[in-house]
Design a protein around this motif. Structure first.
Motif, PDB file in Angstrom:
ATOM      1  N   ARG A 126      -4.332   6.909   5.591  1.00 33.12           N
ATOM      2  CA  ARG A 126      -4.821   7.598   4.456  1.00 33.12           C
ATOM      3  C   ARG A 126      -2.797   6.718   3.435  1.00 33.12           C
ATOM      4  O   ARG A 126      -1.569   6.553   4.736  1.00 33.12           O
ATOM      5  CB  ARG A 126      -4.510   8.951   4.525  1.00 33.12           C
ATOM      6  CG  ARG A 126      -5.869   9.949   4.484  1.00 33.12           C
ATOM      7  CD  ARG A 126      -5.683  11.181   3.699  1.00 33.12           C
ATOM      8  NE  ARG A 126      -4.405  11.796   4.634  1.00 33.12           N
ATOM      9  CZ  ARG A 126      -3.278  12.760   4.651  1.00 33.12           C
ATOM     10  NH1 ARG A 126      -3.341  13.660   3.741  1.00 33.12           N
ATOM     11  NH2 ARG A 126      -2.753  13.117   6.044  1.00 33.12           N
ATOM     12  N   PRO A 127      -2.829   6.533   2.637  1.00 33.01           N
ATOM     13  CA  PRO A 127      -1.274   5.732   1.910  1.00 33.01           C
ATOM     14  C   PRO A 127      -0.304   6.724   2.052  1.00 33.01           C
ATOM     15  O   PRO A 127      -0.552   7.830   2.218  1.00 33.01           O
ATOM     16  CB  PRO A 127      -1.768   5.562   0.577  1.00 33.01           C
ATOM     17  CG  PRO A 127      -3.296   6.119   0.517  1.00 33.01           C
ATOM     18  CD  PRO A 127      -4.518   6.893   1.743  1.00 33.01           C
ATOM     19  N   MET A 128       0.941   5.792   2.446  1.00 34.53           N
ATOM     20  CA  MET A 128       1.733   6.796   2.411  1.00 34.53           C
ATOM     21  C   MET A 128       2.971   6.369   1.444  1.00 34.53           C
ATOM     22  O   MET A 128       2.780   6.100   0.384  1.00 34.53           O
ATOM     23  CB  MET A 128       2.888   6.659   3.726  1.00 34.53           C
ATOM     24  CG  MET A 128       3.510   7.055   4.457  1.00 34.53           C
ATOM     25  SD  MET A 128       5.216   6.550   5.663  1.00 34.53           S
ATOM     26  CE  MET A 128       4.343   6.691   6.531  1.00 34.53           C
ATOM     27  N   ARG A 129       3.333   8.127   1.013  1.00 32.40           N
ATOM     28  CA  ARG A 129       4.237   7.639   0.264  1.00 32.40           C
ATOM     29  C   ARG A 129       5.887   8.237   0.975  1.00 32.40           C
ATOM     30  O   ARG A 129       6.015   9.035   1.491  1.00 32.40           O
ATOM     31  CB  ARG A 129       3.795   8.934  -0.915  1.00 32.40           C
ATOM     32  CG  ARG A 129       3.203   9.137  -1.923  1.00 32.40           C
ATOM     33  CD  ARG A 129       2.802  10.080  -3.118  1.00 32.40           C
ATOM     34  NE  ARG A 129       2.089   9.200  -4.259  1.00 32.40           N
ATOM     35  CZ  ARG A 129       2.148  10.117  -5.003  1.00 32.40           C
ATOM     36  NH1 ARG A 129       2.249  11.436  -5.090  1.00 32.40           N
ATOM     37  NH2 ARG A 129       1.154   9.712  -6.446  1.00 32.40           N
ATOM     38  N   TYR A 167      -2.834  11.779   0.070  1.00 38.49           N
ATOM     39  CA  TYR A 167      -1.814  11.046   0.716  1.00 38.49           C
ATOM     40  C   TYR A 167      -0.721  11.272   1.907  1.00 38.49           C
ATOM     41  O   TYR A 167      -0.916  12.629   1.931  1.00 38.49           O
ATOM     42  CB  TYR A 167      -0.498  10.525  -0.386  1.00 38.49           C
ATOM     43  CG  TYR A 167      -0.827  10.243  -1.752  1.00 38.49           C
ATOM     44  CD1 TYR A 167      -0.766   8.741  -1.538  1.00 38.49           C
ATOM     45  CD2 TYR A 167      -0.883  10.669  -2.792  1.00 38.49           C
ATOM     46  CE1 TYR A 167      -0.674   7.691  -2.519  1.00 38.49           C
ATOM     47  CE2 TYR A 167      -1.666  10.040  -3.752  1.00 38.49           C
ATOM     48  CZ  TYR A 167      -1.551   8.961  -3.542  1.00 38.49           C
ATOM     49  OH  TYR A 167      -2.330   7.681  -4.949  1.00 38.49           O
ATOM     50  N   ARG A 168       0.083  10.622   2.492  1.00 33.63           N
ATOM     51  CA  ARG A 168       1.156  11.255   3.460  1.00 33.63           C
ATOM     52  C   ARG A 168       1.810  11.272   3.479  1.00 33.63           C
ATOM     53  O   ARG A 168       2.533   9.833   2.668  1.00 33.63           O
ATOM     54  CB  ARG A 168       0.736  10.218   4.783  1.00 33.63           C
ATOM     55  CG  ARG A 168      -0.567  10.802   6.061  1.00 33.63           C
ATOM     56  CD  ARG A 168      -0.128   9.741   6.911  1.00 33.63           C
ATOM     57  NE  ARG A 168      -0.474   8.032   7.040  1.00 33.63           N
ATOM     58  CZ  ARG A 168       0.498   7.077   7.044  1.00 33.63           C
ATOM     59  NH1 ARG A 168       0.850   7.847   7.874  1.00 33.63           N
ATOM     60  NH2 ARG A 168       0.095   5.825   6.516  1.00 33.63           N
ATOM     61  N   VAL A 169       3.111  11.797   2.936  1.00 33.48           N
ATOM     62  CA  VAL A 169       4.070  11.595   1.915  1.00 33.48           C
ATOM     63  C   VAL A 169       4.794  12.186   3.680  1.00 33.48           C
ATOM     64  O   VAL A 169       5.267  13.414   4.944  1.00 33.48           O
ATOM     65  CB  VAL A 169       4.935  12.534   1.311  1.00 33.48           C
ATOM     66  CG1 VAL A 169       5.746  12.823   0.471  1.00 33.48           C
ATOM     67  CG2 VAL A 169       3.658  13.099   0.492  1.00 33.48           C
ATOM     68  N   CYS A 186       1.281  -1.377   0.146  1.00 33.04           N
ATOM     69  CA  CYS A 186       0.308  -0.439   0.300  1.00 33.04           C
ATOM     70  C   CYS A 186       1.121   1.249   0.138  1.00 33.04           C
ATOM     71  O   CYS A 186       0.156   2.110  -0.586  1.00 33.04           O
ATOM     72  CB  CYS A 186      -1.067   0.195   0.846  1.00 33.04           C
ATOM     73  SG  CYS A 186      -2.617  -1.051   1.108  1.00 33.04           S
ATOM     74  N   THR A 187       1.698   1.294   0.936  1.00 30.18           N
ATOM     75  CA  THR A 187       2.992   1.960   0.402  1.00 30.18           C
ATOM     76  C   THR A 187       3.372   2.436  -0.862  1.00 30.18           C
ATOM     77  O   THR A 187       4.030   1.328  -1.335  1.00 30.18           O
ATOM     78  CB  THR A 187       4.085   1.793   2.143  1.00 30.18           C
ATOM     79  OG1 THR A 187       3.298   1.675   2.648  1.00 30.18           O
ATOM     80  CG2 THR A 187       4.971   2.768   2.102  1.00 30.18           C
ATOM     81  N   GLU A 188       3.099   3.560  -0.869  1.00 32.02           N
ATOM     82  CA  GLU A 188       3.980   3.860  -2.210  1.00 32.02           C
ATOM     83  C   GLU A 188       5.665   4.376  -1.968  1.00 32.02           C
ATOM     84  O   GLU A 188       6.360   5.470  -1.507  1.00 32.02           O
ATOM     85  CB  GLU A 188       3.682   5.378  -3.441  1.00 32.02           C
ATOM     86  CG  GLU A 188       4.286   5.457  -4.609  1.00 32.02           C
ATOM     87  CD  GLU A 188       3.735   6.775  -5.107  1.00 32.02           C
ATOM     88  OE1 GLU A 188       4.703   6.925  -5.786  1.00 32.02           O
ATOM     89  OE2 GLU A 188       2.417   6.757  -5.032  1.00 32.02           O
TER      90      GLU A 188
END
Length: 199
Positions: A100-103, A76-78, A27-29
């Motif tokens: 929220r998905p993390m970058r 996204y959370r970056v 899920c993490t980018e």
């Protein structure tokens, strides 16, 4: 005349690691920002990490013109995986905001070159920083770590994903890394390795 190289893993064709590279989802980018000096390095672990992850990209350069637009994409959370006084230990998401998905942005280069990437890209330097805690010792036996807890880029990505994607385990990404290290040791000879690296 240079030896033929695999176009994928960048290793000499006779030592191709592609058969060991997994195909893992997350899920993490992961975005690896690689200093140009690392591209042709014999121990380019960042490339191995990105090849083994479906949701990962590798950008090479010193100044990244596409970074502002990428950082501005909503939803996204970056976070920047890099130590510092303000860096927070990386943890599993525990709230709706954190779900929220993390970058995860990972600079790749020597410590000096990684700091240069941050200096040349102020938006990067301004990102919230995260760091790893309780990491196992590095398996990177060919380089002396400049500080305790130092990991190769690939090892750092594996450790981060093992936290963020728990209970999933990303240790399979280390298979080509281990083979790479063993191959380098074999090429230099056990005696040379012991003399120069086991101190």
């Amino acid at each position: 005349m240079s030896r033929p190289r695999c176009s994928c893993c960048k290793r000499p064709a006779s030592h191709c690691l592609c058969a060991l590279i997994p195909d893992l989802s997350s899920c993490t980018e992961v975005l690896v920002l690689q200093h140009p000096d690392e591209v042709d390095h014999a121990l380019n672990t960042a490339n191995l990490a990105v090849l083994g992850l479906r949701n990962a990209n590798l950008w090479v350069g010193e100044v990244f013109d596409d970074l502002p637009a990428w950082l501005a994409e909503p939803g996204y959370r970056v976070r920047l995986l890099f130590p510092g006084d303000e860096a927070q230990p990386l943890t599993l998401a525990s709230s709706e905001e954190e779900s929220r998905p993390m970058r995860l942005v990972v600079p790749d280069g020597t410590w000096r070159k990684a700091r240069k990437l941050l200096h040349l890209n102020p938006l990067l330097a301004a990102l919230p920083r995260v760091t790893l805690r309780d990491v196992p010792p590095s398996r990177y036996r060919l380089r002396k770590a400049p500080m305790e807890g130092s990991l190769s880029t690939l090892e750092a990505i594996v450790a981060a994903l093992n936290v963020l994607e728990a209970p999933n385990d990303y240790g399979e990404l280390l298979k080509p890394f281990d083979a790479l290290i063993e191959g380098q040791i074999a090429a230099m000879g056990e005696e040379t390795f012991r003399r120069n690296h086991l101190r």
